[in-house]
Structure formats: C-alpha cells, structure tokens
Design a protein around this motif. Structure first.
Motif, PDB file in Angstrom:
ATOM      1  N   TYR A   1       0.835  -1.199   0.000  1.00  0.00           N
ATOM      2  CA  TYR A   1       0.000   0.000   0.000  1.00  0.00           C
ATOM      3  C   TYR A   1       0.875   1.258   0.000  1.00  0.00           C
ATOM      4  O   TYR A   1       0.658   2.179  -0.804  1.00  0.00           O
ATOM      5  CB  TYR A   1      -0.932   0.011   1.219  1.00  0.00           C
ATOM      6  CG  TYR A   1      -1.690   1.304   1.357  1.00  0.00           C
ATOM      7  CD1 TYR A   1      -2.839   1.523   0.626  1.00  0.00           C
ATOM      8  CD2 TYR A   1      -1.200   2.323   2.169  1.00  0.00           C
ATOM      9  CE1 TYR A   1      -3.519   2.724   0.715  1.00  0.00           C
ATOM     10  CE2 TYR A   1      -1.872   3.532   2.268  1.00  0.00           C
ATOM     11  CZ  TYR A   1      -3.029   3.733   1.543  1.00  0.00           C
ATOM     12  OH  TYR A   1      -3.683   4.929   1.618  1.00  0.00           O
TER      13      TYR A   1
ATOM     14  N   SER B   1      -2.247  -2.207  -5.056  1.00  0.00           N
ATOM     15  CA  SER B   1      -3.392  -1.795  -5.889  1.00  0.00           C
ATOM     16  C   SER B   1      -4.248  -0.746  -5.196  1.00  0.00           C
ATOM     17  O   SER B   1      -4.709   0.207  -5.818  1.00  0.00           O
ATOM     18  CB  SER B   1      -4.256  -3.008  -6.249  1.00  0.00           C
ATOM     19  OG  SER B   1      -3.529  -3.888  -7.068  1.00  0.00           O
ATOM     20  N   ARG B   2      -4.454  -0.910  -3.889  1.00  0.00           N
ATOM     21  CA  ARG B   2      -5.212   0.104  -3.137  1.00  0.00           C
ATOM     22  C   ARG B   2      -4.424   1.418  -3.068  1.00  0.00           C
ATOM     23  O   ARG B   2      -4.985   2.485  -3.247  1.00  0.00           O
ATOM     24  CB  ARG B   2      -5.510  -0.391  -1.714  1.00  0.00           C
ATOM     25  CG  ARG B   2      -6.647  -1.370  -1.620  1.00  0.00           C
ATOM     26  CD  ARG B   2      -7.050  -1.719  -0.189  1.00  0.00           C
ATOM     27  NE  ARG B   2      -5.927  -2.120   0.674  1.00  0.00           N
ATOM     28  CZ  ARG B   2      -5.447  -1.389   1.693  1.00  0.00           C
ATOM     29  NH1 ARG B   2      -5.988  -0.242   2.004  1.00  0.00           N
ATOM     30  NH2 ARG B   2      -4.431  -1.821   2.409  1.00  0.00           N
TER      31      ARG B   2
ATOM     32  N   ARG C   1      -4.291   3.433  -6.419  1.00  0.00           N
ATOM     33  CA  ARG C   1      -5.546   4.135  -6.736  1.00  0.00           C
ATOM     34  C   ARG C   1      -5.569   5.498  -6.042  1.00  0.00           C
ATOM     35  O   ARG C   1      -6.008   6.489  -6.616  1.00  0.00           O
ATOM     36  CB  ARG C   1      -6.759   3.293  -6.344  1.00  0.00           C
ATOM     37  CG  ARG C   1      -7.092   2.212  -7.359  1.00  0.00           C
ATOM     38  CD  ARG C   1      -8.464   1.596  -7.136  1.00  0.00           C
ATOM     39  NE  ARG C   1      -8.639   0.957  -5.844  1.00  0.00           N
ATOM     40  CZ  ARG C   1      -8.308  -0.292  -5.572  1.00  0.00           C
ATOM     41  NH1 ARG C   1      -7.788  -1.052  -6.503  1.00  0.00           N
ATOM     42  NH2 ARG C   1      -8.507  -0.789  -4.361  1.00  0.00           N
ATOM     43  N   GLU C   2      -5.080   5.558  -4.808  1.00  0.00           N
ATOM     44  CA  GLU C   2      -5.018   6.835  -4.090  1.00  0.00           C
ATOM     45  C   GLU C   2      -3.936   7.746  -4.672  1.00  0.00           C
ATOM     46  O   GLU C   2      -4.114   8.957  -4.743  1.00  0.00           O
ATOM     47  CB  GLU C   2      -4.783   6.598  -2.598  1.00  0.00           C
ATOM     48  CG  GLU C   2      -6.008   6.029  -1.911  1.00  0.00           C
ATOM     49  CD  GLU C   2      -5.832   5.943  -0.414  1.00  0.00           C
ATOM     50  OE1 GLU C   2      -5.207   6.858   0.175  1.00  0.00           O
ATOM     51  OE2 GLU C   2      -6.323   4.959   0.166  1.00  0.00           O
TER      52      GLU C   2
END
Length: 182
Positions: free
Chosen positions: A37, A74-75, A78-79
């Motif tokens: 992350y 992946s999370r 996206r941010e």
C-alpha cells in the motif's frame, strides 16, 4: 561539501536498501499488504520495488509475498492517482509516475501534476526574484555609490518588483484553477 559527495558515493556503492532489517522481519511476521500500500501510494512501480524488497530482505531469509503485496499496492496506487495526490506530487516539484495509474487515469494524473508543477515553478521564480531584490537593496546601502549607480539600482529594483507583482498574479490564478476530475 566534499563530505556530502563522499556520503553520496558511499550510499550509491552500498545500494541503499528499500527496507531495513527490522522492516523485513516485521513484514514477514505480519503482512506485505501495508508495504505494498505504501509503495503504491508513493508511486513506486510494483515489479521494481518488489525486486528491491527481495534484495533487501533476501539475506534474512524473508521473501515478499507477491499476492499480499499487490493487493496493498493496488489500493495504494488508486489513491496515488487521485487528482488531489497528483496535484501534491506536482507541488513537490516532481512529475511523478503516471505510467502506473490504472484504467486510463494517467491523463488526469499528468494534468493535475502539471498544475502543481506550475505553482511550484512560480513559487521558485518568485523566491529567486525576491532574493535578487534583496541583493539589489543591500547594494543600495553602499555609501560609495554615485548618483547614477543608485538610479540604476533603483530602476532594476522597480523592474524586478514589477516582475514579482506579475508572478503573484499568475500564482493566484494558478492556485484558483480547479483540479481536473473528468
């Protein structure tokens, strides 16, 4: 200055690890998702970064868990690719890494980075002009200056003041521009 160069050379020769020994051991004990992350949120390319983590942690017998890492990455990415984050990347003076943005969001990322970069550059230019004005004003304090030299310095200060005013307006305009979201 030379000490800084020596430190930089030593760091490049030693190959700075992406994770410390403690971070490697903690990742093995918990999960690679948090690391993924953070890497995604900071705009790192997943394959390159996983290779760096493998090198950093491999000596300890700790290998990244790719699937868990990628779920977190992946999370995070996206941010990273959101307009607000892209704008912040540009404000820092970086172009970022738009190539990792999913689903065609790289265009939005680039546009918002450009807006942040414009503001970054305007601020940098304003600082430069401001420091130049300060230098010129210090020169005006010289009691040995003749009348003509003083007039020349004052003219240069006025010219730079005009430039500074123009830069301020351009900065206000850029700061009021909305982020691109479509």
């Amino acid at each position: 200055m030379q000490l800084w160069l020596v430190v930089l050379i030593l760091m490049s020769l030693s190959g700075c690890a992406s994770l410390s020994e403690r971070e490697c051991l903690e990742a093995d004990a918990t999960s690679w998702e948090r690391i993924g992350y953070e890497d995604g949120f900071n705009g790192y390319h997943p394959d390159r970064r996983l290779n760096q983590h493998s090198e950093a942690c491999g000596e300890l017998g700790v290998l990244p868990q790719r699937e868990t890492y990628m779920a977190g990455w992946s999370r995070g990415v996206r941010e990273y690719c959101l307009p607000e984050r892209a704008y912040q990347v540009g404000l820092s003076g970086s172009r970022g890494n738009p190539g990792i943005c999913p689903d065609g969001t790289d265009f939005l990322f680039r546009e918002n980075v450009e807006l942040g970069l414009l503001i970054h550059e305007l601020r940098r230019e304003m600082d430069s002009v401001y420091h130049e004005i300060e230098d010129l004003e210090r020169k005006l304090d010289d009691s040995k200056l003749d009348k003509r030299a003083r007039r020349d310095l004052r003219d240069r200060i006025r010219y730079r003041d005009d430039q500074l005013s123009d830069l301020r307006w351009r900065l206000m305009e850029a700061q009021s521009a909305p982020l691109i979201r479509f």
